[in-house]
Scaffold this motif. Structure first.
Motif, short mmCIF file in Angstrom:
data_model
loop_
_atom_site.label_atom_id
_atom_site.label_comp_id
_atom_site.label_asym_id
_atom_site.label_seq_id
_atom_site.Cartn_x
_atom_site.Cartn_y
_atom_site.Cartn_z
N ARG A 82 1.76 -8.99 10.97
CA ARG A 82 1.29 -7.90 10.11
C ARG A 82 0.03 -8.24 9.33
N ASN A 84 -1.03 -8.75 6.07
CA ASN A 84 -1.42 -7.95 4.89
C ASN A 84 -1.80 -6.51 5.19
N ARG A 85 -1.40 -5.97 6.31
CA ARG A 85 -1.67 -4.56 6.61
C ARG A 85 -0.54 -3.71 6.02
N THR A 86 -0.88 -2.49 5.69
CA THR A 86 0.18 -1.55 5.32
C THR A 86 0.99 -1.25 6.58
N ARG A 88 1.58 1.59 7.96
CA ARG A 88 0.87 2.56 8.80
C ARG A 88 -0.28 1.90 9.56
N GLU A 113 9.07 5.62 6.69
CA GLU A 113 8.39 5.87 5.42
C GLU A 113 9.17 6.85 4.56
#
Length: 145
Positions: A82, A84-86, A88, A113
């Motif tokens: 991931r 540090n990605r959100t 989405r 979500e």
């Protein structure tokens, strides 16, 4: 003795006017019928599973599937972690890399979500449907690159 409050004060026909006496009697009857109809509601712990899902908090389990998915993908390749990605942005990255199909990935993400940011609990049927979606998503992921 007069200072002690009483739950029931006998009222005779001669204590009030006829219309007032009738009104008091009707309201007492109404009150009695309402109290007879009162029944405690069957209390089920909303959001907690029953039967095979006993002691499972449904919403938390569904939210945690995201981290299971992330762990599975990181195990295939560090490139798929991931970083540090959100959520989405992470899914958009996975779709762009053709790791997961867009329709399945976005359906899962939208539902995830909603669960993650909502205060509403899930029903057991919604839990089962979510797990089917999650299982389909996991099966669509290649075992290696």
């Amino acid at each position: 003795m007069q200072d002690i409050p009483k739950l029931y004060i006998p009222i005779g026909n001669s204590d009030l006017s006829t219309s007032s006496y009738r009104l008091v009697q009707e309201e007492l009857l109404n009150s009695a019928s309402v109290s007879l109809k009162l029944r405690p509601l069957e209390q089920k712990d909303l959001g907690w599973g029953q039967g095979p899902f006993l002691n499972v908090h449904l919403k938390t389990s569904c939210i945690n599937t995201f981290y299971e998915l992330e762990q599975q993908l990181s195990g295939i390749s560090f490139h798929l972690s991931r970083q540090n990605r959100t959520a989405r942005l992470y899914f958009q990255f996975l779709i762009q890399q053709q790791i997961i199909p867009e329709t399945l990935g976005m359906a899962y993400l939208d539902w995830w979500e909603t669960l993650r940011y909502s205060t509403q609990e899930m029903t057991e049927q919604e839990f089962r449907d979510f797990l089917k979606l999650f299982t389909g998503l996991r099966r669509s992921i290649p075992l290696s690159l």
